[in-house]
Design a protein around this motif. Structure first.
Motif, PDB file in Angstrom:
ATOM      1  N   MET A  43       7.336  17.971  62.569  1.00  0.00           N
ATOM      2  CA  MET A  43       7.279  17.189  61.344  1.00  0.00           C
ATOM      3  C   MET A  43       8.188  15.972  61.465  1.00  0.00           C
ATOM      4  N   THR A  44       7.708  14.858  61.017  1.00  0.00           N
ATOM      5  CA  THR A  44       8.523  13.646  61.000  1.00  0.00           C
ATOM      6  C   THR A  44       9.394  13.649  59.750  1.00  0.00           C
ATOM      7  N   ASP A  45      10.382  12.766  59.730  1.00  0.00           N
ATOM      8  CA  ASP A  45      11.235  12.641  58.547  1.00  0.00           C
ATOM      9  C   ASP A  45      10.399  12.302  57.318  1.00  0.00           C
ATOM     10  N   HIS A  46       9.414  11.433  57.496  1.00  0.00           N
ATOM     11  CA  HIS A  46       8.549  11.056  56.381  1.00  0.00           C
ATOM     12  C   HIS A  46       7.771  12.269  55.863  1.00  0.00           C
ATOM     13  N   ASP A  47       7.261  13.092  56.786  1.00  0.00           N
ATOM     14  CA  ASP A  47       6.530  14.304  56.389  1.00  0.00           C
ATOM     15  C   ASP A  47       7.434  15.254  55.607  1.00  0.00           C
ATOM     16  N   ILE A  48       8.678  15.380  56.060  1.00  0.00           N
ATOM     17  CA  ILE A  48       9.634  16.268  55.393  1.00  0.00           C
ATOM     18  C   ILE A  48       9.908  15.780  53.982  1.00  0.00           C
ATOM     19  N   ILE A  49      10.241  14.507  53.851  1.00  0.00           N
ATOM     20  CA  ILE A  49      10.557  13.941  52.526  1.00  0.00           C
ATOM     21  C   ILE A  49       9.352  14.062  51.596  1.00  0.00           C
ATOM     22  N   GLN A  50       8.173  13.707  52.073  1.00  0.00           N
ATOM     23  CA  GLN A  50       6.970  13.785  51.231  1.00  0.00           C
ATOM     24  C   GLN A  50       6.646  15.230  50.858  1.00  0.00           C
ATOM     25  N   ASN A  94      14.676   7.858  47.144  1.00  0.00           N
ATOM     26  CA  ASN A  94      15.530   6.732  47.529  1.00  0.00           C
ATOM     27  C   ASN A  94      15.988   6.792  48.984  1.00  0.00           C
ATOM     28  N   PHE A  95      15.597   7.822  49.711  1.00  0.00           N
ATOM     29  CA  PHE A  95      15.925   7.904  51.136  1.00  0.00           C
ATOM     30  C   PHE A  95      15.251   6.730  51.833  1.00  0.00           C
ATOM     31  N   GLN A  96      16.038   5.945  52.597  1.00  0.00           N
ATOM     32  CA  GLN A  96      15.524   4.687  53.154  1.00  0.00           C
ATOM     33  C   GLN A  96      15.238   4.749  54.653  1.00  0.00           C
ATOM     34  N   TYR A  97      15.334   5.917  55.262  1.00  0.00           N
ATOM     35  CA  TYR A  97      14.989   6.108  56.670  1.00  0.00           C
ATOM     36  C   TYR A  97      15.840   5.249  57.610  1.00  0.00           C
ATOM     37  N   ARG A  98      17.071   4.927  57.211  1.00  0.00           N
ATOM     38  CA  ARG A  98      17.983   4.191  58.096  1.00  0.00           C
ATOM     39  C   ARG A  98      18.641   5.120  59.112  1.00  0.00           C
ATOM     40  N   SER A  99      18.610   6.405  58.813  1.00  0.00           N
ATOM     41  CA  SER A  99      19.115   7.433  59.722  1.00  0.00           C
ATOM     42  C   SER A  99      18.093   8.569  59.692  1.00  0.00           C
ATOM     43  N   THR A 100      18.364   9.612  60.429  1.00  0.00           N
ATOM     44  CA  THR A 100      17.451  10.754  60.359  1.00  0.00           C
ATOM     45  C   THR A 100      17.673  11.459  59.027  1.00  0.00           C
ATOM     46  N   VAL A 101      16.680  12.211  58.594  1.00  0.00           N
ATOM     47  CA  VAL A 101      16.799  12.957  57.357  1.00  0.00           C
ATOM     48  C   VAL A 101      17.941  13.976  57.467  1.00  0.00           C
TER      49      VAL A 101
END
Length: 184
Positions: free
Chosen positions: A1-8, A65-72
């Motif tokens: 899972m990508t960080d985006h997948d986790i957040i979503q 508000n997580f901006q993906y500047r670092s890993t989740v």
């Protein structure tokens, strides 16, 4: 899972993503943080549930508000440390070891009640989670209203009931261990 997948997945309240992320992938991280932040044993599920509620407040605004500047994981590590430190600092300090009921208000205290109080205090002393002791004292022995205690502890009433359930389970286990030791 990508960080985006986790957040979503978390925002969508996907049980599979939530379970995998909080209770499998992040477990070593959270355990290490809790061990560093708390000088006493805390319940993993309880703390993670409170962190999850915090993340989901205001329509999951913190996650959104997580901006993906670092890993989740890096982002959550910093957030969790700050959250747990605030939680620790707001927890009730129960270092007095006083019994919730000492019999001073009663004109006649029977010997049986005195023995029961001492037994209960011994069981409380053997419980590793002192927050559980506090909840049992306030809810059961002092007959405090759950809504009032939840507000004092800065948690939801539903979470308080979960804490009470775990507290009673821990007290039962301590009492059973005490019986085994007494029988030897």
């Amino acid at each position: 899972m990508t960080d985006h997948d986790i957040i979503q997945g978390l925002i969508a309240k996907d049980n599979r993503v939530t379970e995998e992320f909080f209770f499998v992938k992040c477990r070593p991280l959270f355990c290490r943080i809790m061990k560093l932040v708390f000088c006493y044993e805390v319940d993993y599920d309880e703390m993670v549930n409170e962190l999850y509620v915090y993340l989901m407040e205001e329509d999951a605004s913190k996650l959104r508000n997580f901006q993906y500047r670092s890993t989740v994981y890096q982002w959550l590590k910093v957030l969790a440390i700050r959250f747990f430190i605030k939680k620790r600092d707001r927890m009730i300090d129960d270092s007095t070891h006083e019994t919730p009921y000492d019999g001073r208000n009663q004109t006649e205290t029977s010997n049986d009640e005195s023995v029961a109080e001492k037994d209960l205090q011994r069981l409380f002393d053997d419980m590793p989670n002192k927050r559980y002791v506090y909840v049992i004292r306030r809810l059961i022995l002092e007959d405090c209203e759950p809504e009032q205690l939840a507000k004092e502890m800065n948690i939801t009433t539903a979470n308080l009931y979960n804490i009470k359930r775990r507290a009673m389970a821990q007290l039962t286990q301590v009492a059973l261990n005490d019986i085994k030791e007494y029988g030897k």
